[in-house]
Design a protein around this motif. Sequence first.
Motif, PDB file in Angstrom:
ATOM      1  N   TYR A 180       0.854  -1.192   0.000  1.00  0.00           N
ATOM      2  CA  TYR A 180       0.000   0.000   0.000  1.00  0.00           C
ATOM      3  C   TYR A 180       0.885   1.236   0.000  1.00  0.00           C
ATOM      4  O   TYR A 180       2.061   1.157   0.330  1.00  0.00           O
ATOM      5  N   THR A 229      -1.799   6.580   1.991  1.00  0.00           N
ATOM      6  CA  THR A 229      -3.119   5.946   2.103  1.00  0.00           C
ATOM      7  C   THR A 229      -3.276   5.330   3.494  1.00  0.00           C
ATOM      8  O   THR A 229      -4.329   5.443   4.124  1.00  0.00           O
ATOM      9  N   TRP A 230      -2.203   4.699   3.963  1.00  0.00           N
ATOM     10  CA  TRP A 230      -2.205   4.088   5.290  1.00  0.00           C
ATOM     11  C   TRP A 230      -2.407   5.154   6.367  1.00  0.00           C
ATOM     12  O   TRP A 230      -3.220   4.995   7.273  1.00  0.00           O
TER      13      TRP A 230
END
Length: 188
Positions: free
Chosen positions: A70, A74-75
């Motif tokens: 990822y 975004t995390w």
Amino acid sequence: MEITSEEIALHIEKAKKGKQGAFKFLLDYFWNEVYGFQMKRVRNEHEAEDITIETFAKAFDKIETFDENYTFSTWLIAISKNIQIDKTRKKNASIYSNTTDASNEQVQKIADHSPTPEDKLIREQNLAELLCYIKQLKPHYQEVINLRYFQEMSYNEISETLEEPLNNVKVRLLRARKLLAEIITEKG
């Protein structure tokens, strides 16, 4: 200068190994993105800043769980969104609960010593000048700078004084030092 995804991945790896500089890089690089995301959601500067600080504290605490499949931003946004949803739920339920517990003591180690370039810059300032610069910071940043540099408290003592999780104190101080160093550099 554009920063590549390889460079970001390298900093994440270093952060997983507990390197202070890597945490600082990630905080500096992703701060505006997370803060901007929260400003759109909560429309309150102080609240957005608090949620952003908590986001980085939680992310740095759990960095070893980050999955490289990822993107890091975004995390971070997912963590930030969950914190904001939890805060809204708690506010709506008007239940105050302390967000820290004993396991939170095993936070990632942002070194409590070895002065950073910001620390050196801050210490070299004339005291009267420095106090003027500090007054330009937001009150919650002034407070941690005061406790750390003028009352010479440890991170744990600041955490107890402010009744805030240790990780939040570390991230807030990291951010306060960066902002103060920027003010000093600008004026100097």
